[in-house]
Design a protein around this motif. Structure first.
Motif, mmCIF file in Angstrom:
data_model
loop_
_atom_site.group_PDB
_atom_site.id
_atom_site.type_symbol
_atom_site.label_atom_id
_atom_site.label_comp_id
_atom_site.label_asym_id
_atom_site.label_seq_id
_atom_site.Cartn_x
_atom_site.Cartn_y
_atom_site.Cartn_z
ATOM 1 N N HIS A 234 0.707 -1.288 -0.039
ATOM 2 C CA HIS A 234 -0.050 -0.052 0.090
ATOM 3 C C HIS A 234 0.938 1.292 -0.184
ATOM 4 O O HIS A 234 1.014 1.989 0.946
ATOM 5 N N ALA A 235 1.561 1.388 -1.149
ATOM 6 C CA ALA A 235 2.693 2.433 -1.228
ATOM 7 C C ALA A 235 2.368 3.561 -2.143
ATOM 8 O O ALA A 235 1.024 3.707 -2.824
ATOM 9 N N ASP A 236 2.761 4.736 -1.682
ATOM 10 C CA ASP A 236 2.630 5.903 -2.529
ATOM 11 C C ASP A 236 3.909 6.499 -2.646
ATOM 12 O O ASP A 236 4.686 6.715 -1.941
ATOM 13 N N LEU A 237 4.253 7.151 -4.020
ATOM 14 C CA LEU A 237 5.428 7.798 -4.285
ATOM 15 C C LEU A 237 5.563 9.199 -4.062
ATOM 16 O O LEU A 237 4.546 9.903 -4.556
ATOM 17 N N VAL A 238 6.642 9.772 -4.082
ATOM 18 C CA VAL A 238 7.009 11.248 -3.893
ATOM 19 C C VAL A 238 8.122 11.581 -4.209
ATOM 20 O O VAL A 238 9.393 10.574 -3.896
ATOM 21 N N GLU A 239 8.654 12.736 -4.844
ATOM 22 C CA GLU A 239 9.761 13.347 -5.261
ATOM 23 C C GLU A 239 10.020 14.182 -4.351
ATOM 24 O O GLU A 239 9.315 15.228 -4.100
ATOM 25 N N ASP A 240 11.556 14.450 -3.815
ATOM 26 C CA ASP A 240 11.816 15.782 -3.024
ATOM 27 C C ASP A 240 12.532 16.774 -3.720
ATOM 28 O O ASP A 240 12.716 16.621 -4.801
ATOM 29 N N THR A 241 12.676 17.715 -3.121
ATOM 30 C CA THR A 241 13.147 18.976 -3.879
ATOM 31 C C THR A 241 14.469 18.720 -4.515
ATOM 32 O O THR A 241 15.039 19.392 -5.333
ATOM 33 N N ASN A 242 15.235 17.573 -4.180
ATOM 34 C CA ASN A 242 16.504 17.293 -4.625
ATOM 35 C C ASN A 242 16.549 16.420 -5.662
ATOM 36 O O ASN A 242 17.561 16.014 -6.535
ATOM 37 N N GLY A 243 15.149 15.963 -6.238
ATOM 38 C CA GLY A 243 15.019 15.138 -7.175
ATOM 39 C C GLY A 243 15.176 13.658 -6.977
ATOM 40 O O GLY A 243 15.291 12.860 -7.617
ATOM 41 N N ASN A 244 15.232 13.319 -5.486
ATOM 42 C CA ASN A 244 15.379 11.985 -4.766
ATOM 43 C C ASN A 244 13.958 11.536 -4.781
ATOM 44 O O ASN A 244 13.041 12.199 -4.465
ATOM 45 N N TRP A 245 13.651 10.218 -5.094
ATOM 46 C CA TRP A 245 12.268 9.585 -4.833
ATOM 47 C C TRP A 245 12.184 8.734 -3.703
ATOM 48 O O TRP A 245 13.285 8.065 -3.245
ATOM 49 N N TRP A 246 11.253 8.886 -3.091
ATOM 50 C CA TRP A 246 10.643 8.004 -1.839
ATOM 51 C C TRP A 246 9.419 7.350 -2.111
ATOM 52 O O TRP A 246 8.632 7.929 -2.887
ATOM 53 N N ALA A 247 9.087 6.369 -1.237
ATOM 54 C CA ALA A 247 7.716 5.781 -0.897
ATOM 55 C C ALA A 247 7.337 5.592 0.365
ATOM 56 O O ALA A 247 8.271 5.446 1.388
ATOM 57 N N VAL A 248 6.263 6.182 0.946
ATOM 58 C CA VAL A 248 5.811 5.724 1.903
ATOM 59 C C VAL A 248 4.723 4.350 1.784
ATOM 60 O O VAL A 248 4.302 4.153 0.727
ATOM 61 N N CYS A 249 4.742 3.534 2.739
ATOM 62 C CA CYS A 249 3.948 2.283 2.680
ATOM 63 C C CYS A 249 3.500 1.827 3.885
ATOM 64 O O CYS A 249 4.073 2.512 5.049
ATOM 65 N N LEU A 250 2.712 0.863 4.236
ATOM 66 C CA LEU A 250 2.394 0.306 5.419
ATOM 67 C C LEU A 250 3.120 -1.072 5.714
ATOM 68 O O LEU A 250 3.718 -1.578 4.706
ATOM 69 N N GLY A 251 3.250 -1.320 6.804
ATOM 70 C CA GLY A 251 3.989 -2.686 7.266
ATOM 71 C C GLY A 251 3.731 -2.857 8.684
ATOM 72 O O GLY A 251 2.895 -1.986 9.556
ATOM 73 N N ILE A 252 3.894 -4.174 9.256
ATOM 74 C CA ILE A 252 3.413 -4.287 10.672
ATOM 75 C C ILE A 252 4.891 -4.936 11.245
ATOM 76 O O ILE A 252 5.783 -5.496 10.581
ATOM 77 N N ARG A 253 4.850 -4.915 12.442
ATOM 78 C CA ARG A 253 6.018 -5.307 13.399
ATOM 79 C C ARG A 253 5.530 -6.304 14.346
ATOM 80 O O ARG A 253 5.040 -6.055 15.425
ATOM 81 N N PRO A 254 5.620 -7.783 14.042
ATOM 82 C CA PRO A 254 5.074 -8.526 14.635
ATOM 83 C C PRO A 254 5.829 -8.629 16.008
ATOM 84 O O PRO A 254 6.963 -8.634 16.236
ATOM 85 N N LEU A 255 4.829 -9.348 16.972
ATOM 86 C CA LEU A 255 5.643 -9.213 18.689
ATOM 87 C C LEU A 255 6.655 -10.495 18.476
ATOM 88 O O LEU A 255 7.675 -10.279 19.099
ATOM 89 N N ALA A 256 6.096 -11.475 17.706
ATOM 90 C CA ALA A 256 7.012 -12.792 18.051
ATOM 91 C C ALA A 256 6.726 -13.936 16.968
ATOM 92 O O ALA A 256 5.424 -13.525 16.431
ATOM 93 N N TYR A 257 7.090 -14.889 16.690
ATOM 94 C CA TYR A 257 6.733 -15.959 16.200
ATOM 95 C C TYR A 257 5.522 -16.692 16.946
ATOM 96 O O TYR A 257 5.739 -16.733 18.243
ATOM 97 N N PRO A 258 4.325 -17.101 16.646
ATOM 98 C CA PRO A 258 3.911 -16.797 15.322
ATOM 99 C C PRO A 258 3.262 -15.567 15.019
ATOM 100 O O PRO A 258 2.846 -14.684 15.991
ATOM 101 N N PHE A 259 3.673 -14.932 13.898
ATOM 102 C CA PHE A 259 3.656 -13.367 13.690
ATOM 103 C C PHE A 259 2.178 -12.908 14.109
ATOM 104 O O PHE A 259 1.099 -13.074 13.408
#
Ligand code: 6LW
Length: 509
Positions: A234-259
């Motif tokens: 679930h990402a979205d792209l953006v260019e910064d003022t220096n012409g570098n590109w970035w993406a924001v996205c979602l992610g999860i950080r599981p507590l432990a296994y099983p995730f």
């Protein structure tokens, strides 16, 4: 060189969308049943963010409905800026105001407009402003489709066109279109917002396609990587003022296994580089807990409230601290900040009811953290209660409860995991004032309290496993909240529970 840690927005901040206006970045996330809806964040360096407001701050804009907690109401939004105006397009998936709509604002801190309804079905709407002035709606309804639209009126212009559906994985969704170096790019999520989540991209000379799939799709996924961040997508792209590109996205950080994850889906930042007209995300397409890139970003710490920071709230002034959310639209009289206190006047709804109630919560943003609340409350009738809860939804929460049972004033632990509910460790306490404490770790939520008569002595009432308050155990799309609550448990309370102070203190992760 720039080094940063993920998540950039810890805790429940799913489905991020980003845009840049000059040197300023703006980001929005989905908010489901919580109000105000669609938090708006600002940054100058993509790493340090401040919350500047919300899009949905008035009952006239949205009616959040009960029903299936954690997975209805306000879904994924998209934020774009064009010709001096900010646009946020979003889906409310429930109730009498369900459907896709746009709100606009000149100032992203608000106020935002009343909704402009759209005639398009499905979820995950996005807007693309083409160079020729045409504006396109893209969305997800049994596949990805596109249609020209008048964003001022919401009218569809012409027909809907199904366009690229991803690489064949399930659930293509979250589409965004960009025009980069004369080509149209379609970025989308696929695989579902769980462990098989990924992002894929394709390009075309025409916005209507045909789109050619990127040779190294999926361009973003943590599948196959042994990393503490999973379900990236679930990402979205953006260019910064220096012409570098970035993406924001979602992610999860599981507590432990099983995730199993308890903090919800969080917002991550990923550096992007381009080669031969194709983007390369992160490290080998993966979102790392830490990146060091040669993209030089200014480091600017905004002054406003930042998710992930410590908060001490003494409820001064009229406006609630921006970290607070109501569950559903606020009901007048249930939660009131005045005279340097927060007053919760419980209605008949129990904490476990899927109903508007005297409840005010803020996201749990760290595995290890402590929350404290100074409470003044003498229940006048059996069953009246107030307390401090770690709350995933009405069916999954643990709390320390100040109440009255059989005429006895006491403090107790209550735990609800689905149909299982237990109230235990009842400790008599007649003090009018006390400090309630919740200590969170990756394994355990621990509750204790200190009575006014012995303020340095914290007495444990026990706690519960962190693993049972997770999306996988009983939730859906939201993350855990640390909440203050009051309830008359079947009848309205006569007198309010009064909170004098609340503190959220991040611990060592
Ligand atoms: C979001 C969609 C999704 O709109 O979940 O599973 C919805 N995929 O992209 C809520 O986050």
């Amino acid at each position: 060189m720039t080094t940063f840690q993920n998540p950039i927005l810890p805790g429940f901040h799913p489905d991020p969308s980003i845009c840049r206006v000059g040197e300023d970045f703006y980001l929005v996330t989905s908010s489901f049943e919580y109000f105000p809806g669609i938090p708006v964040f600002h940054s100058r360096d993509l790493i340090h963010w401040e919350q500047i407001g919300h899009c949905l701050t008035r009952n006239s804009q949205v009616h959040l409905v009960t029903g299936a907690p954690n997975c209805l109401n306000i879904y994924a939004p998209t934020i774009r800026w064009h010709d001096g105006l900010f646009y946020v397009i979003v889906t409310c998936v429930t109730g009498d105001n369900h459907g896709n709509f746009i709100v606009t604002a000149k100032d992203p801190a608000g106020p935002w407009s009343e909704p402009i309804p759209l005639p398009f079905p499905g979820i995950d709407p996005s807007l693309f402003f083409d160079a020729d002035g045409t504006v396109y709606y893209t969305g997800t309804d049994d596949g990805i489709y596109l249609c020209a639209v008048n964003p001022e009126t919401g009218e569809a212009i012409g027909e809907r066109h199904r366009i690229w559906q991803g690489t064949g994985a399930n659930n293509p969704e979250g589409p965004h279109i960009y025009r980069i170096n004369g080509m149209y790019y379609l970025l989308l999520a696929q695989g579902g917002t769980e462990l098989c989540h990924m992002a894929a991209i394709a390009r075309s000379e025409s916005v209507y396609g045909p789109y050619t799939s990127c040779p190294h799709n999926p361009v973003l996924t943590n599948i196959g990587h042994n990393l503490p961040i999973k379900a990236a997508g679930h990402a979205d792209l953006v260019e910064d003022t220096n012409g570098n590109w970035w993406a924001v996205c979602l992610g999860i950080r599981p507590l432990a296994y099983p995730f199993r994850h308890n903090l919800g889906r969080e917002t991550m930042l990923v550096p992007v580089r381009w080669e031969n007209g194709w983007p390369f995300f992160g490290e080998d397409g993966a979102v790392l807990p830490q990146f060091t890139t040669d993209a030089a970003l200014p480091t600017e710490i905004p002054e406003g409230y930042a998710p992930g920071s410590a908060v001490t709230d003494t409820f001064s002034g009229d406006a609630l601290h921006p970290s607070w959310n109501y569950c559903y639209n606020p009901v007048p009289g249930l939660v009131e900040q005045k005279d340097g206190t927060l007053r919760l006047l419980g209605n008949a709804a129990a904490l476990s009811e899927d109903a508007p109630k005297a409840w005010l919560g803020r996201r749990q943003e760290h595995f290890c953290c402590t929350a404290e609340a100074d409470l003044e409350f003498l229940p006048e009738a059996d069953g009246e209660e107030a307390g401090l809860s770690i709350y995933m939804n009405p069916g999954h929460h643990y709390e320390i409860v100040r109440t009255r049972q059989n005429g006895q004033l006491c403090v107790l632990l209550r735990r609800r995991i689905g149909s299982l509910c237990a109230a235990e460790h009842v400790i008599p306490c007649a003090d009018a004032r006390m400090t309630l404490r919740l200590t969170c770790s990756r394994e355990w939520y621990q509750f204790s309290f200190s009575a006014q008569s012995a303020p340095e002595t914290f007495v444990s009432v026990g706690g519960g496993e962190a693993g049972y308050l997770t999306t996988e155990a009983g939730g859906c799309f939201t993350g855990n909240y640390i909440a203050l609550f009051a309830s008359g448990n079947g009848k309205p309370m006569k007198n309010a529970a009064v909170f004098h102070r609340f503190a959220y203190l991040p611990g060592a992760e």
